[in-house]
Design an enzyme around this catalytic site. Structure first.
Site, short mmCIF file in Angstrom:
data_model
loop_
_atom_site.label_atom_id
_atom_site.label_comp_id
_atom_site.label_asym_id
_atom_site.label_seq_id
_atom_site.Cartn_x
_atom_site.Cartn_y
_atom_site.Cartn_z
CG ASP A 252 -3.01 -19.82 0.00
OD1 ASP A 252 -2.21 -19.60 0.93
OD2 ASP A 252 -2.74 -20.58 -0.95
CG ASP B 143 -12.83 -5.64 6.33
OD1 ASP B 143 -12.55 -5.11 7.44
OD2 ASP B 143 -13.17 -4.97 5.34
CE1 TYR C 70 -3.21 -2.80 0.11
CE2 TYR C 70 -3.93 -2.06 2.26
CZ TYR C 70 -4.07 -2.90 1.19
OH TYR C 70 -5.07 -3.84 1.18
CE LYS D 116 0.45 -17.55 -2.09
NZ LYS D 116 -0.41 -18.74 -1.97
CG ASP E 40 -7.31 -3.76 4.07
OD1 ASP E 40 -8.30 -3.61 4.81
OD2 ASP E 40 -7.16 -3.15 2.99
#
Ligand code: NAD
Length: 355
Positions: A222, A250, A140, A190, A246
């Site tokens: 994942d 959620d 980001y 990852k 992020d």
């Protein structure tokens, strides 16, 4: 003790939910013998209207004179269209995190037993986890690029970068929080694909040796997304980089059923930390005494625990919230069809009575 708290009430339901949280703080002050002084700070859409900028000069400085910051929510459709960053409420959120050095975002997701019905999962109703998301690095914030290629049209790239130092400071937060909770830490990466993740894992393994009392595991992102809906009860503290955090935070909040209940904290190495509900300004219900104030009230509990080291005061708030929910009191967002509902003010009042 005396504490000075910056209040960024913001827009939409922000002032309503912060109003109830302040009354809860005052009740705690009376019960435990603390004094809270409040400093109102204008930020977000209301600041655009008042002074033409969502993040007025001196906002961070005023916050830094306080021991902690409580934020309601900022933004709304009225200010959604400007391309001028000064006139966008979100600019203020990014700026304040940066200026206060808030690199760790703590998002607990716990399912209240009284609200087990709200959980969309069939089996696991025993959910009590905390996601620790790195907040100031990664893709980001990496260099962004757009350029024309000869044969593939326009191309864009976002650089994902993490330094050992950045990984170590957030990793330590994860281990320290695990020590305060169930002594289990899952580090999400990852590493089978990304070089940043391989460095992340290397640093985390080095830290794990310093915390032999914390049960540590690596989880690929994942798989983490899958495990969160398959068996969320297996997690205690989950630490991860910015973008994975992020998305996963959620997902974790969804499985507990209501965003009106979930608090969050953003902290750095020095005060003040920033505490806020995870929900936004809910313009659709603003000013109607419909907003659930619990997420903001529980954000105050996090403030007491993580900024002021007042665990008994934090627990008192959490116990009062549990009691009110167990007695069956519901705001509209968490009520089942046909159930009686109470408004923001009434819900806040009930929680204060239980203190
Ligand atoms: P939202 O969280 O404001 O609302 C989503 C839905 O949840 C709405 O139906 C709303 O009524 C409901 N809801 C949210 N909080 C509630 C509460 N406490 N009690 C009862 N119901 C509640 O998300 P959105 O609609 O995507 O965003 C609205 C505005 O808020 C946007 O301008 C967005 O940019 C902003 N926003 C701000 C923050 C922040 O300040 N940190 C975070 C998210 C969104």
């Amino acid at each position: 003790m005396n504490y000075k708290i910056a209040l960024i009430k913001g827009d939409g339901i922000g002032p309503e939910v912060v109003g109830e949280a302040v009354k809860v703080m005052d009740a705690i002050g009376e019960k435990f013998g603390h004094k809270f002084e409040y400093v109102d700070i204008l930020m977000g859409g209301c600041a655009i209207d008042a002074v033409g900028k969502s993040y007025p000069e001196g906002t961070a400085e005023k916050c830094k004179e306080c021991d902690a910051v409580l934020l309601g929510a900022v933004g709304g459709p009225k200010w959604g269209h400007s391309t001028d960053p000064d006139k966008r409420p979100e600019t203020a959120l990014l700026s304040i995190r940066k200026d206060l050095g808030l690199y760790a975002n703590l998002r607990p997701a716990a399912l209240q037993p009284a609200l087990a019905d709200a959980c969309p999962l069939k089996n696991d109703k025993n959910i009590d986890l905390m996601i620790v998301r790195e907040l100031t690095g990664g893709v980001y914030f990496g260099k962004k690029n757009r350029y024309q290629t000869e044969d593939r049209g326009e191309e864009a790239s976002d650089l994902m970068a993490y330094s050992e130092k950045e990984i170590e400071r957030i990793g330590r937060r994860g281990f320290e929080l695990a020590r305060l909770r169930g002594r289990k830490l899952a580090s999400v990466d990852k590493a089978n694909v990304l070089e940043t993740s391989r460095l992340w894992r290397q640093v985390m393994h080095r830290l794990a040796e310093e915390y032999p009392d914390v049960q540590y595991e690596d989880v690929l992102v994942d798989n983490a997304a899958m495990q969160l809906v398959r068996d969320p009860g297996q997690f205690d503290v989950v630490v991860t980089e910015n973008m994975f955090g992020d998305i996963l935070s959620d997902e974790a909040s969804m499985i507990t059923g209501s965003i009106g209940l979930l608090p969050s904290a953003s902290i750095g190495d020095t005060a003040p930390g920033l505490y806020e509900p995870i929900h936004g300004s809910a313009p659709d219900i603003a000013g109607q005494d419909k907003a659930n104030p619990i997420a903001t009230i529980l954000s105050v509990a996090m403030m007491f625990r993580y900024s002021f080291d007042l665990p008994a005061e934090a627990k008192a708030i959490e116990t009062a919230v549990d009691a009110v929910l167990n007695e069956g009191w519901r705001t509209a967002d968490i009520a089942k069809p046909g159930e009686e509902v109470v408004g923001t003010l009434k819900m806040g009042g009930l929680i204060r009575e239980r203190l």
